[in-house]
Design a protein around this motif. Structure first.
Motif, mmCIF file in Angstrom:
data_model
loop_
_atom_site.group_PDB
_atom_site.id
_atom_site.type_symbol
_atom_site.label_atom_id
_atom_site.label_comp_id
_atom_site.label_asym_id
_atom_site.label_seq_id
_atom_site.Cartn_x
_atom_site.Cartn_y
_atom_site.Cartn_z
ATOM 1 N N GLN A 107 0.808 -1.216 0.000
ATOM 2 C CA GLN A 107 0.000 0.000 0.000
ATOM 3 C C GLN A 107 0.844 1.271 0.000
ATOM 4 N N ILE A 108 2.111 1.160 0.368
ATOM 5 C CA ILE A 108 2.983 2.341 0.408
ATOM 6 C C ILE A 108 4.220 2.175 -0.471
ATOM 7 N N ALA A 109 4.174 1.223 -1.395
ATOM 8 C CA ALA A 109 5.326 0.977 -2.274
ATOM 9 C C ALA A 109 5.739 2.246 -3.008
ATOM 10 N N TRP A 110 4.781 3.043 -3.444
ATOM 11 C CA TRP A 110 5.046 4.309 -4.136
ATOM 12 C C TRP A 110 5.851 5.278 -3.273
ATOM 13 N N LEU A 111 5.684 5.165 -1.970
ATOM 14 C CA LEU A 111 6.394 6.047 -1.043
ATOM 15 C C LEU A 111 7.808 5.542 -0.764
ATOM 16 N N LEU A 112 8.014 4.242 -0.900
ATOM 17 C CA LEU A 112 9.310 3.638 -0.591
ATOM 18 C C LEU A 112 10.242 3.582 -1.797
ATOM 19 N N GLU A 113 9.753 4.023 -2.965
ATOM 20 C CA GLU A 113 10.598 4.054 -4.168
ATOM 21 C C GLU A 113 11.798 4.951 -3.910
ATOM 22 N N GLY A 114 12.959 4.494 -4.327
ATOM 23 C CA GLY A 114 14.170 5.290 -4.164
ATOM 24 C C GLY A 114 14.968 4.954 -2.916
ATOM 25 N N LEU A 115 14.397 4.147 -2.012
ATOM 26 C CA LEU A 115 15.166 3.735 -0.832
ATOM 27 C C LEU A 115 16.150 2.655 -1.244
ATOM 28 N N ASP A 116 17.288 2.618 -0.572
ATOM 29 C CA ASP A 116 18.251 1.569 -0.906
ATOM 30 C C ASP A 116 17.854 0.250 -0.226
ATOM 31 N N SER A 117 18.531 -0.829 -0.598
ATOM 32 C CA SER A 117 18.155 -2.163 -0.104
ATOM 33 C C SER A 117 18.307 -2.277 1.413
ATOM 34 N N ASN A 118 19.304 -1.612 1.989
ATOM 35 C CA ASN A 118 19.470 -1.648 3.451
ATOM 36 C C ASN A 118 18.297 -0.965 4.150
ATOM 37 N N GLN A 119 17.839 0.144 3.593
ATOM 38 C CA GLN A 119 16.695 0.848 4.178
ATOM 39 C C GLN A 119 15.426 0.005 4.065
ATOM 40 N N HIS A 120 15.222 -0.615 2.906
ATOM 41 C CA HIS A 120 14.062 -1.500 2.739
ATOM 42 C C HIS A 120 14.099 -2.632 3.753
ATOM 43 N N GLN A 121 15.264 -3.222 3.927
ATOM 44 C CA GLN A 121 15.416 -4.330 4.863
ATOM 45 C C GLN A 121 15.103 -3.891 6.290
ATOM 46 N N GLN A 122 15.577 -2.715 6.649
ATOM 47 C CA GLN A 122 15.317 -2.176 7.982
ATOM 48 C C GLN A 122 13.818 -2.035 8.232
ATOM 49 N N LEU A 123 13.090 -1.538 7.250
ATOM 50 C CA LEU A 123 11.642 -1.403 7.379
ATOM 51 C C LEU A 123 10.972 -2.770 7.525
ATOM 52 N N LEU A 124 11.354 -3.697 6.654
ATOM 53 C CA LEU A 124 10.736 -5.020 6.659
ATOM 54 C C LEU A 124 10.981 -5.776 7.960
ATOM 55 N N GLU A 125 12.120 -5.510 8.609
ATOM 56 C CA GLU A 125 12.433 -6.183 9.880
ATOM 57 C C GLU A 125 11.566 -5.672 11.034
ATOM 58 N N THR A 126 10.974 -4.487 10.888
ATOM 59 C CA THR A 126 10.195 -3.914 11.987
ATOM 60 C C THR A 126 8.698 -3.837 11.694
ATOM 61 N N TRP A 127 8.288 -4.189 10.489
ATOM 62 C CA TRP A 127 6.879 -4.135 10.111
ATOM 63 C C TRP A 127 6.355 -5.517 9.805
ATOM 64 N N PRO A 128 5.104 -5.794 10.024
ATOM 65 C CA PRO A 128 4.142 -4.915 10.678
ATOM 66 C C PRO A 128 4.410 -4.849 12.179
ATOM 67 N N GLY A 129 4.009 -3.743 12.755
ATOM 68 C CA GLY A 129 4.187 -3.566 14.189
ATOM 69 C C GLY A 129 4.214 -2.113 14.584
ATOM 70 N N PRO A 130 4.453 -1.854 15.875
ATOM 71 C CA PRO A 130 4.379 -0.487 16.406
ATOM 72 C C PRO A 130 5.656 0.321 16.174
ATOM 73 N N ASN A 131 6.136 0.290 14.941
ATOM 74 C CA ASN A 131 7.351 1.016 14.573
ATOM 75 C C ASN A 131 7.038 1.982 13.445
ATOM 76 N N THR A 132 7.243 3.259 13.706
ATOM 77 C CA THR A 132 6.997 4.309 12.727
ATOM 78 C C THR A 132 8.339 4.834 12.249
ATOM 79 N N TRP A 133 8.457 4.995 10.948
ATOM 80 C CA TRP A 133 9.705 5.473 10.354
ATOM 81 C C TRP A 133 9.461 6.782 9.608
ATOM 82 N N LEU A 134 10.410 7.688 9.700
ATOM 83 C CA LEU A 134 10.403 8.902 8.890
ATOM 84 C C LEU A 134 11.123 8.580 7.598
#
Length: 186
Positions: free
Chosen positions: A66-93
């Motif tokens: 649902q937010i793939a359009w917002l995550l475009e341009g992030l590097d693979s390490n950033q994507h991995q960091q998000l995936l390791e904490t979601w779903p759950g009570p973790n909000t990222w800027l």
């Protein structure tokens, strides 16, 4: 329970589509939400909360698709960091690259985003077909609502109500800056 078929969820999804503000349980507190692209609805949340537009808001999604359009341009390490904490009570800027209205991101070049594990939040986002605004259901300087009774005391009939209970988290989600790793709210 399949929240997608619950009458209160259906009412709230219809309310989101017509530009209304809804109240719903999240992982730790009740939240207020709306369609992030409906500037009138976002302004209404800011008025209800007595929150300045410059502060920005959080958006929440049922899944990363649902937010793939917002995550475009992030590097693979950033994507991995998000995936390791979601779903759950973790909000990222994450950088928004002006993909959302200013009334949602405020004066910031990032947007606060979370993929929720809460069944009501997931059902609302799935029913709506995308992310929604998520901010604590309380006027500025007052305690966040931890029950629908608290929300009704704050806002009465000015919002539509979802059904359900808050999750087991004792405090609102942790907010971190994806670019720096800095904790903004613990």
């Amino acid at each position: 329970m399949n929240y997608l078929v619950h009458p209160a969820i259906k009412i709230c999804v219809a309310a989101l589509h017509r530009g209304a503000v809804i109240a719903y349980p999240t992982e730790a507190v009740w939240g207020l939400g709306c369609d992030p692209w409906n500037q009138h609805a976002v302004q209404r949340i800011l008025q209800l909360k007595k929150r300045h537009i410059d502060k920005g808001l959080i958006i929440v999604a049922a899944n990363t698709a649902q937010i793939a359009w917002l995550l475009e341009g992030l590097d693979s390490n950033q994507h991995q960091q998000l995936l390791e904490t979601w779903p759950g009570p973790n909000t990222w800027l994450v950088p928004h690259h002006n993909r959302l209205p200013r009334c949602v991101h405020g004066v910031h070049d990032t947007i606060a985003v979370r993929v929720s594990a809460h069944p009501v939040v997931k059902a609302l986002c799935e029913g709506f077909g995308g992310p929604i605004v998520s901010t604590s259901a309380n006027p500025q300087a007052l305690k966040p609502a931890r029950s629908s009774t608290d929300v009704r005391r704050y806002f009465g009939k000015r919002v539509e109500y979802a059904a359900g209970r808050i999750g087991a988290s004792a405090s609102p989600s942790v907010i971190r800056d994806l670019r720096t790793g800095r904790v903004i709210r613990a």
